[in-house]
Enzyme design. Structure first.
Site, PDB file in Angstrom:
ATOM      1  N   HIS A 249      58.726  36.963  26.097  1.00 20.89           N
ATOM      2  CA  HIS A 249      58.995  37.480  27.437  1.00 20.89           C
ATOM      3  C   HIS A 249      57.730  38.084  28.053  1.00 20.89           C
ATOM      4  CE1 HIS A 249      61.906  39.289  30.391  1.00 20.89           C
ATOM      5  NE2 HIS A 249      60.835  40.039  30.608  1.00 20.89           N
ATOM      6  N   GLU A 253      55.329  36.270  31.107  1.00 21.76           N
ATOM      7  CA  GLU A 253      55.077  37.022  32.342  1.00 21.76           C
ATOM      8  C   GLU A 253      53.578  37.127  32.614  1.00 21.76           C
ATOM      9  OE1 GLU A 253      57.812  37.773  33.987  1.00 21.76           O
ATOM     10  OE2 GLU A 253      56.427  38.303  35.604  1.00 21.76           O
ATOM     11  N   LYS A 256      52.070  33.777  33.692  1.00 22.88           N
ATOM     12  CA  LYS A 256      52.399  33.414  35.080  1.00 22.88           C
ATOM     13  C   LYS A 256      51.491  34.164  36.060  1.00 22.88           C
ATOM     14  CE  LYS A 256      56.835  34.229  34.788  1.00 22.88           C
ATOM     15  NZ  LYS A 256      58.203  34.481  35.280  1.00 22.88           N
ATOM     16  N   ASN A 257      51.302  35.456  35.807  1.00 25.00           N
ATOM     17  CA  ASN A 257      50.409  36.241  36.677  1.00 25.00           C
ATOM     18  C   ASN A 257      48.990  35.702  36.640  1.00 25.00           C
ATOM     19  OD1 ASN A 257      52.489  37.956  37.347  1.00 25.00           O
ATOM     20  ND2 ASN A 257      51.866  39.579  35.942  1.00 25.00           N
TER      21      ASN A 257
HETATM   22  N1  P4A Z   1      44.556  38.970  40.808  1.00 19.87           N
HETATM   23  N2  P4A Z   1      44.785  39.286  39.538  1.00 19.87           N
HETATM   24  C1  P4A Z   1      46.122  39.319  39.319  1.00 19.87           C
HETATM   25  C2  P4A Z   1      46.773  39.042  40.542  1.00 19.87           C
HETATM   26  C3  P4A Z   1      45.726  38.826  41.442  1.00 19.87           C
HETATM   27  C4  P4A Z   1      46.780  39.595  38.048  1.00 19.87           C
HETATM   28  C5  P4A Z   1      48.208  39.000  40.790  1.00 19.87           C
HETATM   29  C6  P4A Z   1      45.855  38.465  42.867  1.00 19.87           C
HETATM   30  C7  P4A Z   1      48.811  39.884  41.666  1.00 19.87           C
HETATM   31  C8  P4A Z   1      50.202  39.868  41.840  1.00 19.87           C
HETATM   32  C9  P4A Z   1      50.971  38.956  41.126  1.00 19.87           C
HETATM   33  C10 P4A Z   1      50.379  38.061  40.248  1.00 19.87           C
HETATM   34  C11 P4A Z   1      49.011  38.071  40.075  1.00 19.87           C
HETATM   35  C12 P4A Z   1      46.334  38.921  36.913  1.00 19.87           C
HETATM   36  C13 P4A Z   1      46.949  39.138  35.690  1.00 19.87           C
HETATM   37  C14 P4A Z   1      48.011  40.041  35.600  1.00 19.87           C
HETATM   38  C15 P4A Z   1      48.443  40.714  36.725  1.00 19.87           C
HETATM   39  C16 P4A Z   1      47.831  40.482  37.944  1.00 19.87           C
HETATM   40  O1  P4A Z   1      48.664  40.243  34.440  1.00 19.87           O
HETATM   41  O2  P4A Z   1      45.296  38.048  37.004  1.00 19.87           O
HETATM   42  O3  P4A Z   1      52.334  38.925  41.273  1.00 19.87           O
HETATM   43  C17 P4A Z   1      52.982  39.945  41.923  1.00 19.87           C
END
Ligand code: P4A
Length: 416
Positions: A249, A253, A256-257
């Site tokens: 999980h 997550e 995906k981010n």
């Molecule tokens: N840069 N880095 C991250 C995001 C951005 C990031 C991001 C624009 C922001 C919001 C989002 C997803 C990605 C990343 C890794 C992470 C978290 C944020 O674990 O590169 O969704 C709301």
């Protein structure tokens, strides 16, 4: 009418009674030891008290929520589910552990687990209803953040107990005893939902492949995965004692981010996502690094806020274009999964470059204790945020009344 009144006051009394007890946290080692000498009667006798205790502790906190939120229909619904489940479990209080009762208990637990399947979504809906109908001040936002962290943690723990009992003692098709847990073919070494040799490398690869599938569909490309152990390329298994579904999980997550950030920044030739797994004496650390451009510090704190992450679900007609990662409770709940067994999940971003996310898992199963919310006087006061004065220059962002105050409370006033 009289009957309804009697039942109501009985349940209220039972709630008061069970909420006086603190939950008993178990370690992963205890879950395993218990599972190896599995005794259904012992488990039944433990759970018929422990489940009402955990339910009562969190129900007492639901009752303390800001009134505006409590009045939202979705929150009322969740509250009703808890009341019903509490009532159903305390019916076993005086029932002897004979076979018929044990079987009934098991199927009641399955029933309760199903009833609570949509709690996260429904609670999020309640928060949305509040946002759309009322102005939410910082104090209320703070209380909601405090509550939801505790509420979802309590839910994770209750589901863990129910899963362990029903997997160990529930009826299962003959010959499929262990493999039905989470679809991981694993030669039957699972103890309930715990894998004593959970392969971190395998779970990382699984989570990557599934996030990549979504990424390819949305962006028509995806970053590669670079897998390291202690900083050098290595694909050998790395076993830990853990709940694979929890680890999955969190990783899914984070992938995906990371993929979203990378793909939004690089249209072609996306740089790889690196995962470095490091087994230490105290922690097993899993660090995921991307070159997606990162986020400012002001945003990385917001990513763990429920109020900030709450947005309407995309409509059915937009279903085929839902973004890879977005507003949802992904990160705050992933961090709860990490903290549940005394690990953690931290983000460290360099704006302009990329983000590192680290999952820490306890290396020793006897140190991996459940982290559980306890209802008591201390927890109570978090639901009555009072006006606070800033004691650092700049803004105050917790209960922020004195945003830029030149006034001072008298030294005798007790605002906390
Ligand atoms: N840069 N880095 C991250 C995001 C951005 C990031 C991001 C624009 C922001 C919001 C989002 C997803 C990605 C990343 C890794 C992470 C978290 C944020 O674990 O590169 O969704 C709301």
């Amino acid at each position: 009418m009289r009957l309804a009144g009697t039942i109501f006051s009985n349940v209220t009394k039972m709630l008061d009674f069970y909420s006086q007890f603190n939950p008993s946290p178990l370690s992963i080692k205890q879950f395993i030891d218990f599972g190896l000498n599995a005794c259904e009667k012992k488990s039944y006798i433990f759970l018929r008290k422990e489940l009402p205790v955990r339910l009562a502790n969190i129900m007492k906190e639901i009752a303390l929520l800001p009134e505006n939120l409590l009045r939202m229909p979705s929150v009322g619904l969740v509250n009703q589910w808890y009341e019903r489940s509490f009532e159903e479990i305390i019916r076993f209080e005086k029932m002897e552990p004979e076979q018929k009762v044990l079987t009934e208990f098991c199927s009641r637990l399955v029933h309760i687990r199903n009833r609570h399947a949509d709690v996260v979504q429904t609670m999020a809906q309640g928060v949305l209803e509040l946002k759309e109908s009322h102005e939410v001040d910082c104090g209320v936002e703070h209380s909601i953040q405090y509550f939801l962290d505790r509420f979802y943690m309590s839910r994770i723990s209750i589901r863990m107990l129910i899963n362990q009992h029903t997997i160990l003692f529930g009826e299962q098709p003959v010959g499929a005893k262990q493999s039905s847990v989470n679809g991981m073919g694993n030669g039957g070494r699972h103890i309930g939902c715990i894998d004593p040799a959970c392969d971190v490398v395998g779970v990382v690869q699984d989570a990557y492949e599934n996030a990549r599938f979504l990424c390819d569909r949305y962006y028509l490309a995806s970053p590669e995965l670079e897998l390291l152990q202690c900083g050098v390329p290595d694909l050998r298994p790395m076993p830990v004692v853990y709940v694979p579904s929890h680890l999955y999980h969190m990783l899914f997550e984070l992938f995906k981010n990371a993929m979203r950030a990378v793909m939004e920044r690089h249209e072609s030739c996306p740089p790889p996502i690196t995962v470095n797994i490091v087994p230490g004496k105290e922690d097993v650390s899993v660090k995921m690094s991307d070159r997606g451009g990162g986020i400012p510090r002001s945003v990385s704190d917001l990513l763990f806020k429920y109020m900030y992450s709450t947005a309407p679900q995309p409509s059915k007609s937009d279903e085929h274009t839902v973004p890879l990662a977005g507003y949802g409770y992904g990160l705050p709940i992933s961090r709860l999964y990490a903290r549940y067994f005394h690990g953690d999940l931290c983000l460290l971003s360099c704006e302009g470059h990329g983000t590192d996310a680290v999952i820490y898992l306890k290396a020793l199963s006897n140190e991996a204790n459940e982290l559980l919310p306890i209802f008591n006087k201390t927890s109570t006061k978090f639901y009555r945020p009072s006006a606070q004065l800033a004691d650092w220059s700049g803004s105050l962002n917790t209960a922020g009344v004195a945003k830029n105050s030149r006034e001072k409370l008298s030294p005798l006033s007790n605002s906390l």
